[in-house]
Scaffold this motif. Structure first.
Motif, PDB file in Angstrom:
ATOM      1  N   GLY A 123       0.820  -1.208   0.000  1.00 41.33           N
ATOM      2  CA  GLY A 123       0.000   0.000   0.000  1.00 41.33           C
ATOM      3  C   GLY A 123       0.856   1.261   0.000  1.00 41.33           C
ATOM      4  O   GLY A 123       0.543   2.239  -0.682  1.00 41.33           O
TER       5      GLY A 123
ATOM      6  N   GLN B 172       2.259   1.860  -3.447  1.00 40.91           N
ATOM      7  CA  GLN B 172       1.296   2.421  -4.384  1.00 40.91           C
ATOM      8  C   GLN B 172       1.054   3.901  -4.094  1.00 40.91           C
ATOM      9  O   GLN B 172       0.911   4.704  -4.999  1.00 40.91           O
ATOM     10  CB  GLN B 172      -0.028   1.644  -4.353  1.00 40.91           C
ATOM     11  CG  GLN B 172       0.050   0.286  -5.019  1.00 40.91           C
ATOM     12  CD  GLN B 172       0.532   0.353  -6.454  1.00 40.91           C
ATOM     13  OE1 GLN B 172       1.708   0.543  -6.719  1.00 40.91           O
ATOM     14  NE2 GLN B 172      -0.371   0.218  -7.401  1.00 40.91           N
ATOM     15  N   ARG B 173       1.037   4.268  -2.815  1.00 36.74           N
ATOM     16  CA  ARG B 173       0.881   5.694  -2.486  1.00 36.74           C
ATOM     17  C   ARG B 173       2.129   6.470  -2.895  1.00 36.74           C
ATOM     18  O   ARG B 173       2.027   7.605  -3.363  1.00 36.74           O
ATOM     19  CB  ARG B 173       0.556   5.860  -1.000  1.00 36.74           C
ATOM     20  CG  ARG B 173      -0.926   5.585  -0.728  1.00 36.74           C
ATOM     21  CD  ARG B 173      -1.332   5.835   0.700  1.00 36.74           C
ATOM     22  NE  ARG B 173      -0.996   4.701   1.546  1.00 36.74           N
ATOM     23  CZ  ARG B 173      -0.302   4.791   2.668  1.00 36.74           C
ATOM     24  NH1 ARG B 173       0.121   5.966   3.097  1.00 36.74           N
ATOM     25  NH2 ARG B 173      -0.038   3.723   3.367  1.00 36.74           N
TER      26      ARG B 173
ATOM     27  N   THR C 218      -4.521  -1.805  -7.354  1.00 36.82           N
ATOM     28  CA  THR C 218      -4.726  -2.338  -5.998  1.00 36.82           C
ATOM     29  C   THR C 218      -4.411  -3.821  -5.875  1.00 36.82           C
ATOM     30  O   THR C 218      -4.701  -4.430  -4.850  1.00 36.82           O
ATOM     31  CB  THR C 218      -6.175  -2.090  -5.521  1.00 36.82           C
ATOM     32  OG1 THR C 218      -7.073  -2.732  -6.420  1.00 36.82           O
ATOM     33  CG2 THR C 218      -6.468  -0.611  -5.436  1.00 36.82           C
TER      34      THR C 218
ATOM     35  N   LEU D  80      -3.085  -5.430  -2.469  1.00 37.42           N
ATOM     36  CA  LEU D  80      -3.314  -4.571  -1.299  1.00 37.42           C
ATOM     37  C   LEU D  80      -4.410  -5.173  -0.420  1.00 37.42           C
ATOM     38  O   LEU D  80      -5.370  -5.742  -0.926  1.00 37.42           O
ATOM     39  CB  LEU D  80      -3.740  -3.164  -1.727  1.00 37.42           C
ATOM     40  CG  LEU D  80      -2.800  -2.359  -2.620  1.00 37.42           C
ATOM     41  CD1 LEU D  80      -3.209  -0.890  -2.612  1.00 37.42           C
ATOM     42  CD2 LEU D  80      -1.356  -2.500  -2.192  1.00 37.42           C
TER      43      LEU D  80
ATOM     44  N   GLU E 121      -5.632  -0.820   3.013  1.00 32.16           N
ATOM     45  CA  GLU E 121      -4.706  -0.103   2.123  1.00 32.16           C
ATOM     46  C   GLU E 121      -5.423   0.316   0.848  1.00 32.16           C
ATOM     47  O   GLU E 121      -5.183   1.386   0.301  1.00 32.16           O
ATOM     48  CB  GLU E 121      -3.523  -1.010   1.752  1.00 32.16           C
ATOM     49  CG  GLU E 121      -2.489  -1.155   2.847  1.00 32.16           C
ATOM     50  CD  GLU E 121      -1.408  -2.151   2.455  1.00 32.16           C
ATOM     51  OE1 GLU E 121      -1.729  -3.111   1.721  1.00 32.16           O
ATOM     52  OE2 GLU E 121      -0.259  -1.965   2.864  1.00 32.16           O
ATOM     53  N   ARG E 122      -6.283  -0.576   0.369  1.00 32.04           N
ATOM     54  CA  ARG E 122      -7.038  -0.309  -0.849  1.00 32.04           C
ATOM     55  C   ARG E 122      -7.921   0.932  -0.652  1.00 32.04           C
ATOM     56  O   ARG E 122      -7.963   1.820  -1.502  1.00 32.04           O
ATOM     57  CB  ARG E 122      -7.889  -1.543  -1.154  1.00 32.04           C
ATOM     58  CG  ARG E 122      -8.266  -1.689  -2.578  1.00 32.04           C
ATOM     59  CD  ARG E 122      -8.955  -3.020  -2.783  1.00 32.04           C
ATOM     60  NE  ARG E 122     -10.255  -2.793  -3.363  1.00 32.04           N
ATOM     61  CZ  ARG E 122     -11.398  -3.142  -2.803  1.00 32.04           C
ATOM     62  NH1 ARG E 122     -11.417  -3.757  -1.629  1.00 32.04           N
ATOM     63  NH2 ARG E 122     -12.522  -2.885  -3.399  1.00 32.04           N
ATOM     64  N   ASN E 123      -8.606   0.985   0.489  1.00 27.35           N
ATOM     65  CA  ASN E 123      -9.465   2.138   0.767  1.00 27.35           C
ATOM     66  C   ASN E 123      -8.672   3.432   0.853  1.00 27.35           C
ATOM     67  O   ASN E 123      -9.092   4.453   0.324  1.00 27.35           O
ATOM     68  CB  ASN E 123     -10.223   1.931   2.076  1.00 27.35           C
ATOM     69  CG  ASN E 123     -11.394   1.001   1.882  1.00 27.35           C
ATOM     70  OD1 ASN E 123     -11.865   0.835   0.757  1.00 27.35           O
ATOM     71  ND2 ASN E 123     -11.845   0.384   2.955  1.00 27.35           N
TER      72      ASN E 123
ATOM     73  N   PHE F 291      -5.865   4.075  -0.559  1.00 28.31           N
ATOM     74  CA  PHE F 291      -5.396   4.407  -1.899  1.00 28.31           C
ATOM     75  C   PHE F 291      -6.525   5.047  -2.702  1.00 28.31           C
ATOM     76  O   PHE F 291      -6.342   6.067  -3.372  1.00 28.31           O
ATOM     77  CB  PHE F 291      -4.880   3.145  -2.591  1.00 28.31           C
ATOM     78  CG  PHE F 291      -4.352   3.408  -3.959  1.00 28.31           C
ATOM     79  CD1 PHE F 291      -3.072   3.895  -4.131  1.00 28.31           C
ATOM     80  CD2 PHE F 291      -5.142   3.206  -5.076  1.00 28.31           C
ATOM     81  CE1 PHE F 291      -2.579   4.164  -5.405  1.00 28.31           C
ATOM     82  CE2 PHE F 291      -4.658   3.470  -6.345  1.00 28.31           C
ATOM     83  CZ  PHE F 291      -3.381   3.956  -6.509  1.00 28.31           C
ATOM     84  N   TYR F 292      -7.708   4.457  -2.613  1.00 25.57           N
ATOM     85  CA  TYR F 292      -8.831   4.968  -3.393  1.00 25.57           C
ATOM     86  C   TYR F 292      -9.324   6.328  -2.893  1.00 25.57           C
ATOM     87  O   TYR F 292      -9.720   7.181  -3.682  1.00 25.57           O
ATOM     88  CB  TYR F 292      -9.966   3.942  -3.422  1.00 25.57           C
ATOM     89  CG  TYR F 292      -9.759   2.877  -4.478  1.00 25.57           C
ATOM     90  CD1 TYR F 292      -9.160   3.190  -5.698  1.00 25.57           C
ATOM     91  CD2 TYR F 292     -10.163   1.574  -4.263  1.00 25.57           C
ATOM     92  CE1 TYR F 292      -8.970   2.227  -6.668  1.00 25.57           C
ATOM     93  CE2 TYR F 292      -9.982   0.598  -5.239  1.00 25.57           C
ATOM     94  CZ  TYR F 292      -9.391   0.927  -6.443  1.00 25.57           C
ATOM     95  OH  TYR F 292      -9.210  -0.012  -7.404  1.00 25.57           O
TER      96      TYR F 292
ATOM     97  N   THR G  41      -9.055  -1.371 -14.319  1.00 22.91           N
ATOM     98  CA  THR G  41      -9.163  -2.478 -13.369  1.00 22.91           C
ATOM     99  C   THR G  41     -10.104  -3.555 -13.913  1.00 22.91           C
ATOM    100  O   THR G  41     -10.902  -3.299 -14.812  1.00 22.91           O
ATOM    101  CB  THR G  41      -9.704  -1.974 -12.007  1.00 22.91           C
ATOM    102  OG1 THR G  41      -9.832  -3.086 -11.118  1.00 22.91           O
ATOM    103  CG2 THR G  41     -11.052  -1.304 -12.141  1.00 22.91           C
TER     104      THR G  41
ATOM    105  N   ASP H 236     -14.937  -1.832  -7.573  1.00 21.46           N
ATOM    106  CA  ASP H 236     -14.117  -0.635  -7.433  1.00 21.46           C
ATOM    107  C   ASP H 236     -14.633   0.484  -8.331  1.00 21.46           C
ATOM    108  O   ASP H 236     -14.737   1.642  -7.918  1.00 21.46           O
ATOM    109  CB  ASP H 236     -12.647  -0.941  -7.767  1.00 21.46           C
ATOM    110  CG  ASP H 236     -12.009  -1.828  -6.706  1.00 21.46           C
ATOM    111  OD1 ASP H 236     -12.701  -2.151  -5.726  1.00 21.46           O
ATOM    112  OD2 ASP H 236     -10.831  -2.182  -6.870  1.00 21.46           O
TER     113      ASP H 236
END
Ligand code: ADP
Ligand code: ADP
Length: 223
Positions: free
Chosen positions: A137, A140-141, A161, A164, A168-170, A172-173, A189, A194
């Motif tokens: 995560g 990716q950030r 994602t 992740l 972490e996914r949340n 990132f989104y 994706t 998502d």
């Protein structure tokens, strides 16, 4: 506004990955949904000017992307699917280096830019750790932080994602949604939820063609 018209891509081995993609994409989060092999990465690489389509045209605002790729690159943030090598250099130093590569030479300006990016992506407390030691995560950030250098007006994230965990996914989104308020963000994706949750508009790509286009609520039947 990003406009693609009849974009085709045939690889040297004869694979027709894009087969006449015509679509207009405005500001905000745009979801490009499609199964593996649909042509999503090919399309993202094409928009990012990493490969030249074998036919068609692409415009972004007043930029003729195929004729003026360097102009597009100067306003592009691209987070590819495989975001390369993670060096044993701290996030701070790596971003500082990348910012200087973008032509920001003044030390004070660079410092301000790097600090803003680290804060924006919630990496400030991790700024002195090597990017090689980051979790998925965090990587990716960090990828988004580097994609945001130079205030791009077009941001492309390809399958961001994978690997992740949900938290972490949340995070990132949430970051993407925030960014997408002012610029064009394309999220590629294969995960239907998502796109449904995040994107006011979307398209479905399959076999190198846009099969459907519109608002997720109209296109996706949710159980
Ligand atoms: P997706 O990202 O939706 O999985 P891709 O754009 O990666 O789709 O792939 C679309 C099609 O193009 C697939 O059939 C894939 O095997 C093929 N392909 C992708 N990259 C290349 C390449 N460099 N050379 C030849 N064929 C490729
Ligand atoms: P993705 O962007 O979905 O990860 P890749 O480009 O890594 O796609 O590969 C997707 C498919 O395209 C795979 O089946 C791979 O074998 C094929 N492919 C990728 N590069 C080439 C290439 N240079 N020549 C032929 N096929 C390729």
């Amino acid at each position: 506004m990003l406009e693609l018209n009849g974009v085709e891509h045939v690889y040297p081995n004869g694979t027709r990955a894009l087969n006449g993609v015509t679509i207009s994409i405005g500001k905000g989060m745009f979801g490009l949904l499609g199964p593996n092999g649909a042509g999503k990465s090919s399309l993202m690489r094409t928009i990012a000017t990493l490969q030249t389509p074998t036919a068609g045209s692409i415009r972004f605002g007043d930029i003729d992307v195929l004729a003026e790729p360097t102009r597009l690159r100067s306003t592009l943030g691209y987070l590819p699917q495989d975001f390369g090598v993670y060096p044993r250099v701290s996030a701070y130093d790596l971003l500082d280096h990348m910012v200087s590569l973008k032509g920001i030479a003044n030390k004070a300006d660079r410092k301000a830019t790097v600090e803003t990016l680290l804060n924006q992506t919630n990496l400030w407390t991790h700024r002195n750790k090597a990017v090689a030691g980051y979790s998925g995560g965090m990587r990716q950030r960090f990828g988004i932080a580097q994609a945001l250098i130079g205030n791009p007006q077009l941001i492309i994230v390809d399958e961001p994602t994978a690997g992740l965990d949900p938290e972490e996914r949340n995070r990132f989104y949430n970051l993407l949604v925030e960014i997408g308020q002012n610029v064009v963000v394309i999220l590629s994706t294969h995960i239907v939820e998502d796109v449904a949750d995040l994107c006011p508009s979307m398209a479905v790509l399959a076999a190198g063609r846009i099969q459907l286009e519109g608002a997720p609520a109209d296109l996706i039947r949710r159980s």
